[in-house]
Write a protein that holds these residues in place. Structure first.
Motif, short mmCIF file in Angstrom:
data_model
loop_
_atom_site.label_atom_id
_atom_site.label_comp_id
_atom_site.label_asym_id
_atom_site.label_seq_id
_atom_site.Cartn_x
_atom_site.Cartn_y
_atom_site.Cartn_z
N PRO A 1 0.95 -1.42 0.00
CA PRO A 1 0.11 -0.05 0.02
C PRO A 1 0.82 1.46 -0.14
O PRO A 1 0.35 2.56 -0.55
CB PRO A 1 -0.76 -0.04 1.42
N TYR A 2 1.99 1.16 0.59
CA TYR A 2 2.83 2.63 0.78
C TYR A 2 3.40 2.89 -0.65
O TYR A 2 3.55 3.96 -1.17
CB TYR A 2 3.74 2.39 1.75
N ILE A 3 3.84 1.80 -1.28
CA ILE A 3 4.57 2.05 -2.65
C ILE A 3 3.62 2.32 -3.61
O ILE A 3 3.59 3.17 -4.51
CB ILE A 3 5.24 0.66 -3.10
N SER A 4 2.30 1.71 -3.28
CA SER A 4 0.98 2.10 -4.35
C SER A 4 0.96 3.70 -4.20
O SER A 4 0.47 4.21 -5.44
CB SER A 4 -0.12 1.26 -4.18
N PHE A 5 0.67 4.12 -2.89
CA PHE A 5 0.42 5.33 -2.46
C PHE A 5 1.44 6.27 -3.13
O PHE A 5 1.10 7.37 -3.59
CB PHE A 5 0.32 5.56 -1.01
N TYR A 6 2.79 6.08 -2.94
CA TYR A 6 3.89 6.83 -3.66
C TYR A 6 3.82 7.10 -5.24
O TYR A 6 3.70 7.92 -5.61
CB TYR A 6 5.16 6.20 -3.16
N THR A 7 3.59 5.71 -5.80
CA THR A 7 3.49 5.97 -7.23
C THR A 7 2.28 6.30 -7.78
O THR A 7 2.11 7.05 -8.87
CB THR A 7 3.69 4.31 -7.81
N THR A 8 1.26 6.25 -7.03
CA THR A 8 -0.12 6.80 -7.43
C THR A 8 -0.22 8.45 -7.14
O THR A 8 -0.43 9.25 -8.20
CB THR A 8 -1.32 6.39 -6.86
N TYR A 9 0.24 8.93 -6.30
CA TYR A 9 -0.10 10.50 -5.69
C TYR A 9 1.32 11.50 -6.04
O TYR A 9 1.46 12.14 -6.47
CB TYR A 9 -0.67 10.36 -4.28
N ILE A 10 2.35 10.69 -5.07
CA ILE A 10 3.62 11.78 -4.77
C ILE A 10 4.40 11.45 -5.91
O ILE A 10 5.07 12.70 -6.30
CB ILE A 10 4.31 11.08 -3.59
N ASN A 11 4.51 10.60 -6.62
CA ASN A 11 5.45 10.36 -7.61
C ASN A 11 4.95 11.20 -9.09
O ASN A 11 5.62 11.92 -9.72
CB ASN A 11 5.70 8.93 -8.27
N LYS A 12 3.45 11.59 -8.95
CA LYS A 12 3.03 12.17 -9.99
C LYS A 12 3.28 13.76 -9.89
O LYS A 12 3.08 14.59 -10.86
CB LYS A 12 1.37 12.05 -10.35
N LEU A 13 3.66 14.08 -8.68
CA LEU A 13 3.96 15.73 -8.43
C LEU A 13 5.11 15.95 -8.84
O LEU A 13 5.27 17.09 -9.07
CB LEU A 13 3.81 15.85 -6.89
N GLU A 14 6.00 15.30 -9.17
CA GLU A 14 7.62 15.57 -9.20
C GLU A 14 7.69 15.90 -10.89
O GLU A 14 7.09 15.80 -11.86
CB GLU A 14 8.47 14.41 -9.19
#
Length: 102
Positions: A89-102
């Protein structure tokens, strides 16, 4: 004026500490999920390759058997993506929300 500066400085320090703590926690959790994610991701890549071949076969020979094979692969990919979201779930959260911000 000095009071406002102190309040701003304290708020900035607390905000930085909270952000740092949150990032360290997220990194720790993602590190624990990494092996599982890499194994599932490798399986997903293999299914992607198989689907590409199946799609090419379906384009050249559109039979009912080939269509069922491609649909079977698509359902496996869907199940695998749900499994990745459940187990990582944490990697999915990162790839879904945080990684798109960069």
């Amino acid at each position: 004026m000095k009071k406002l500066l102190k309040i701003t400085l304290v708020a900035a320090i607390l905000g930085a500490l909270f952000s740092y703590g949150t990032l360290k926690f997220l990194y720790y959790k993602m590190e624990q999920e990494l092996i599982t994610y890499l194994v599932l991701n490798e399986e997903a890549k293999k299914l992607q390759d198989i689907y590409a071949l199946c799609n090419g076969l379906l384009t050249t020979n559109p039979s009912n058997e080939n269509l069922l094979s491609c649909n079977s692969i698509v359902s496996k990919v869907d199940k695998l993506s749900i499994q990745i979201e459940e187990k990582c779930p944490y990697i999915s959260f990162y790839t879904t929300y945080i990684n798109k911000l960069e």
